[in-house]
Scaffold this motif. Structure first.
Motif, PDB file in Angstrom:
ATOM      1  N   LEU A 235       0.903  -1.186   0.175  1.00 40.02           N
ATOM      2  CA  LEU A 235       0.080   0.048   0.017  1.00 40.02           C
ATOM      3  C   LEU A 235       0.767   1.268   0.098  1.00 40.02           C
ATOM      4  O   LEU A 235       0.715   2.202  -0.766  1.00 40.02           O
ATOM      5  CB  LEU A 235      -0.740   0.186   1.195  1.00 40.02           C
ATOM      6  CG  LEU A 235      -1.792  -1.107   1.373  1.00 40.02           C
ATOM      7  CD1 LEU A 235      -2.852  -1.016   2.514  1.00 40.02           C
ATOM      8  CD2 LEU A 235      -2.409  -1.608   0.243  1.00 40.02           C
TER       9      LEU A 235
ATOM     10  N   LEU B  43      -5.677   3.580  -7.181  1.00 33.45           N
ATOM     11  CA  LEU B  43      -5.085   2.407  -6.555  1.00 33.45           C
ATOM     12  C   LEU B  43      -6.277   1.351  -6.269  1.00 33.45           C
ATOM     13  O   LEU B  43      -7.125   1.678  -5.584  1.00 33.45           O
ATOM     14  CB  LEU B  43      -4.401   2.768  -5.159  1.00 33.45           C
ATOM     15  CG  LEU B  43      -3.039   3.821  -5.268  1.00 33.45           C
ATOM     16  CD1 LEU B  43      -2.721   4.216  -3.836  1.00 33.45           C
ATOM     17  CD2 LEU B  43      -1.918   3.316  -5.972  1.00 33.45           C
ATOM     18  N   LYS B  44      -5.793   0.192  -6.624  1.00 28.61           N
ATOM     19  CA  LYS B  44      -6.544  -1.096  -6.553  1.00 28.61           C
ATOM     20  C   LYS B  44      -5.851  -1.842  -5.408  1.00 28.61           C
ATOM     21  O   LYS B  44      -4.746  -2.368  -5.520  1.00 28.61           O
ATOM     22  CB  LYS B  44      -6.890  -1.988  -7.823  1.00 28.61           C
ATOM     23  CG  LYS B  44      -7.760  -3.210  -7.572  1.00 28.61           C
ATOM     24  CD  LYS B  44      -7.631  -3.859  -8.772  1.00 28.61           C
ATOM     25  CE  LYS B  44      -8.250  -5.510  -8.660  1.00 28.61           C
ATOM     26  NZ  LYS B  44      -7.461  -6.291  -7.782  1.00 28.61           N
ATOM     27  N   TRP B  45      -6.519  -1.767  -4.299  1.00 28.34           N
ATOM     28  CA  TRP B  45      -6.139  -2.592  -3.193  1.00 28.34           C
ATOM     29  C   TRP B  45      -5.656  -4.071  -3.466  1.00 28.34           C
ATOM     30  O   TRP B  45      -6.868  -4.670  -3.788  1.00 28.34           O
ATOM     31  CB  TRP B  45      -7.122  -2.313  -1.838  1.00 28.34           C
ATOM     32  CG  TRP B  45      -6.543  -2.922  -0.684  1.00 28.34           C
ATOM     33  CD1 TRP B  45      -6.045  -2.492   0.430  1.00 28.34           C
ATOM     34  CD2 TRP B  45      -6.695  -4.292  -0.246  1.00 28.34           C
ATOM     35  NE1 TRP B  45      -5.516  -3.181   1.408  1.00 28.34           N
ATOM     36  CE2 TRP B  45      -6.018  -4.264   1.242  1.00 28.34           C
ATOM     37  CE3 TRP B  45      -7.083  -5.425  -0.689  1.00 28.34           C
ATOM     38  CZ2 TRP B  45      -5.954  -5.582   1.565  1.00 28.34           C
ATOM     39  CZ3 TRP B  45      -6.995  -6.551  -0.005  1.00 28.34           C
ATOM     40  CH2 TRP B  45      -6.354  -6.710   1.060  1.00 28.34           C
TER      41      TRP B  45
ATOM     42  N   ARG C 113      -3.090   6.694   5.691  1.00 27.47           N
ATOM     43  CA  ARG C 113      -4.282   6.351   5.302  1.00 27.47           C
ATOM     44  C   ARG C 113      -5.247   7.351   4.800  1.00 27.47           C
ATOM     45  O   ARG C 113      -6.025   7.357   3.866  1.00 27.47           O
ATOM     46  CB  ARG C 113      -5.038   5.871   6.716  1.00 27.47           C
ATOM     47  CG  ARG C 113      -6.549   5.392   6.495  1.00 27.47           C
ATOM     48  CD  ARG C 113      -6.988   4.512   7.588  1.00 27.47           C
ATOM     49  NE  ARG C 113      -8.362   4.156   7.389  1.00 27.47           N
ATOM     50  CZ  ARG C 113      -9.548   4.712   8.006  1.00 27.47           C
ATOM     51  NH1 ARG C 113      -9.376   5.996   8.388  1.00 27.47           N
ATOM     52  NH2 ARG C 113     -10.464   4.308   7.498  1.00 27.47           N
TER      53      ARG C 113
ATOM     54  N   TYR D 244      -4.457   7.689   1.214  1.00 24.91           N
ATOM     55  CA  TYR D 244      -4.570   6.289   0.243  1.00 24.91           C
ATOM     56  C   TYR D 244      -6.000   6.482   0.099  1.00 24.91           C
ATOM     57  O   TYR D 244      -6.430   5.882  -0.991  1.00 24.91           O
ATOM     58  CB  TYR D 244      -4.053   5.309   1.311  1.00 24.91           C
ATOM     59  CG  TYR D 244      -4.354   3.550   0.449  1.00 24.91           C
ATOM     60  CD1 TYR D 244      -3.300   3.449  -0.196  1.00 24.91           C
ATOM     61  CD2 TYR D 244      -5.458   3.044   0.306  1.00 24.91           C
ATOM     62  CE1 TYR D 244      -3.372   2.227  -1.090  1.00 24.91           C
ATOM     63  CE2 TYR D 244      -5.543   2.075  -0.119  1.00 24.91           C
ATOM     64  CZ  TYR D 244      -4.531   1.401  -0.908  1.00 24.91           C
ATOM     65  OH  TYR D 244      -4.573   0.292  -1.783  1.00 24.91           O
TER      66      TYR D 244
ATOM     67  N   ARG E  32      -7.819   7.783  -3.279  1.00 23.75           N
ATOM     68  CA  ARG E  32      -7.370   6.996  -4.336  1.00 23.75           C
ATOM     69  C   ARG E  32      -7.603   5.535  -4.690  1.00 23.75           C
ATOM     70  O   ARG E  32      -7.615   5.005  -5.586  1.00 23.75           O
ATOM     71  CB  ARG E  32      -5.866   7.001  -4.397  1.00 23.75           C
ATOM     72  CG  ARG E  32      -5.239   8.317  -4.211  1.00 23.75           C
ATOM     73  CD  ARG E  32      -3.519   8.284  -4.492  1.00 23.75           C
ATOM     74  NE  ARG E  32      -2.778   9.374  -4.224  1.00 23.75           N
ATOM     75  CZ  ARG E  32      -2.387   9.902  -5.284  1.00 23.75           C
ATOM     76  NH1 ARG E  32      -2.436   9.590  -6.539  1.00 23.75           N
ATOM     77  NH2 ARG E  32      -1.535  11.179  -5.137  1.00 23.75           N
ATOM     78  N   CYS E  33      -8.481   4.829  -3.740  1.00 20.66           N
ATOM     79  CA  CYS E  33      -8.595   3.485  -3.569  1.00 20.66           C
ATOM     80  C   CYS E  33     -10.014   3.224  -4.248  1.00 20.66           C
ATOM     81  O   CYS E  33     -11.113   3.514  -4.011  1.00 20.66           O
ATOM     82  CB  CYS E  33      -8.613   2.816  -2.121  1.00 20.66           C
ATOM     83  SG  CYS E  33      -9.035   1.061  -2.192  1.00 20.66           S
TER      84      CYS E  33
ATOM     85  N   ASN F  84     -11.636   0.283  -4.670  1.00 24.01           N
ATOM     86  CA  ASN F  84     -12.371  -0.807  -4.269  1.00 24.01           C
ATOM     87  C   ASN F  84     -13.456  -0.251  -3.476  1.00 24.01           C
ATOM     88  O   ASN F  84     -14.303  -0.912  -3.437  1.00 24.01           O
ATOM     89  CB  ASN F  84     -11.376  -1.602  -3.148  1.00 24.01           C
ATOM     90  CG  ASN F  84      -9.937  -2.115  -3.727  1.00 24.01           C
ATOM     91  OD1 ASN F  84      -9.072  -1.483  -4.416  1.00 24.01           O
ATOM     92  ND2 ASN F  84     -10.124  -3.475  -3.853  1.00 24.01           N
TER      93      ASN F  84
ATOM     94  N   VAL G 291     -10.341   1.056   4.064  1.00 21.78           N
ATOM     95  CA  VAL G 291      -9.238   0.424   4.502  1.00 21.78           C
ATOM     96  C   VAL G 291      -8.968   0.999   5.989  1.00 21.78           C
ATOM     97  O   VAL G 291      -8.776   2.260   6.080  1.00 21.78           O
ATOM     98  CB  VAL G 291      -8.159   1.005   3.542  1.00 21.78           C
ATOM     99  CG1 VAL G 291      -6.864  -0.012   3.888  1.00 21.78           C
ATOM    100  CG2 VAL G 291      -8.455   0.297   2.111  1.00 21.78           C
TER     101      VAL G 291
ATOM    102  N   LEU H 232      -8.611  -4.412   4.062  1.00 13.05           N
ATOM    103  CA  LEU H 232      -9.736  -3.774   3.481  1.00 13.05           C
ATOM    104  C   LEU H 232     -10.986  -4.409   4.134  1.00 13.05           C
ATOM    105  O   LEU H 232     -11.281  -5.591   4.496  1.00 13.05           O
ATOM    106  CB  LEU H 232      -9.785  -4.509   1.915  1.00 13.05           C
ATOM    107  CG  LEU H 232     -10.880  -4.220   1.196  1.00 13.05           C
ATOM    108  CD1 LEU H 232     -10.766  -2.670   0.487  1.00 13.05           C
ATOM    109  CD2 LEU H 232     -10.897  -5.101   0.066  1.00 13.05           C
TER     110      LEU H 232
END
Length: 244
Positions: free
Chosen positions: A74, A94-96, A187, A190, A193-194, A196, A213, A219
């Motif tokens: 991450l 970003l794809k976790w 966090r 992050y 951008r995630c 998911n 997250v 997740l």
């Protein structure tokens, strides 16, 4: 402590394995890069398709303890996203836990490993491949930075990106806090951008809607009233890479 070194290799089987083989000669934050990786691997032993001269293959070595080594992918994702934005003006999602996306397609992947008390973070970035390359390789959901921008990248792009990656890993204050304190230090940057989050996801042993997250890098998934916490593994996301 000596200044971290960034070494360009004419080619490598794998930049991660190079660091493993040269562990005793390398220092904390030392990194290597190449544009030709002949035996690269993705997660779960998958082969990373080589594109000589058209991609960056980069690995940085961590020899000091990490507060949350399971969350290193991450952190690496954020470092890579920042470097790509700095060098080329693109904002990656970003794809976790370990992919970077441009326009919903995979532009970069991350493989972090531990051995001998050290950790490495390997990052492969698609820089100049054409749509025809991805089609021939059976990678319909792949994209390069140049393909996303619709124009060629400037000369020296791989070297510039490698230097930017090392600078972010070494100098960014929140990344340095991550090394000491864990994912909570990253966090806030992050989460926006995630990709998911808010989508249906599938993972080993279940499915549900990804909510967030958490501070441990897990997740958090609502599986129909039962909350699940996924720390690692393969995660598919509705609407990403053709998942419906």
């Amino acid at each position: 402590m000596s200044e971290p070194k960034l070494t360009a290799l004419p080619q490598a089987g794998s930049t991660n394995l190079y660091c493993k083989a040269h562990l005793s000669q390398m220092g904390h934050f030392d990194a290597v890069w190449t544009t030709c990786q002949t035996a690269g691997r993705g997660r779960r032993g998958r082969t990373w398709q080589n594109a000589p001269g058209e991609a960056l293959y980069y690995t940085i070595l961590f020899k000091e303890p990490l507060a949350g080594p399971a969350c290193l992918p991450l952190a690496a994702g954020l470092a890579a996203a920042r470097a790509l934005e700095e060098c080329f003006g693109v904002r990656c999602a970003l794809k976790w836990p370990n992919d970077l996306l441009l326009g919903g397609k995979k532009a970069a992947g991350i493989l972090c490993e531990g051995f001998g008390g050290a950790f490495v973070s390997g990052i492969g970035v698609n820089l100049c491949q054409t749509p025809a390359f991805f089609a021939a390789a059976g990678l319909p959901h792949g994209v390069s930075v140049a393909g996303h921008l619709g124009r060629p990248l400037p000369p020296g792009a791989p070297a510039r990106l490698a230097k930017s990656l090392s600078r972010h890993f070494i100098e960014d204050e929140d990344l340095r806090a991550f090394y000491r304190e864990g994912f909570g230090a990253l966090r806030a940057d992050y989460l926006p951008r995630c990709v998911n989050l808010g989508r249906q996801v599938w993972f080993e042993g279940g499915e549900g809607v990804a909510e967030t997250v958490d501070g441990q890098g897990r997740l958090v998934v609502d599986g129909g009233g039962a909350r699940r916490y996924v720390l690692s593994g393969e995660v598919s996301v509705k609407g990403i890479y053709g998942r419906v």
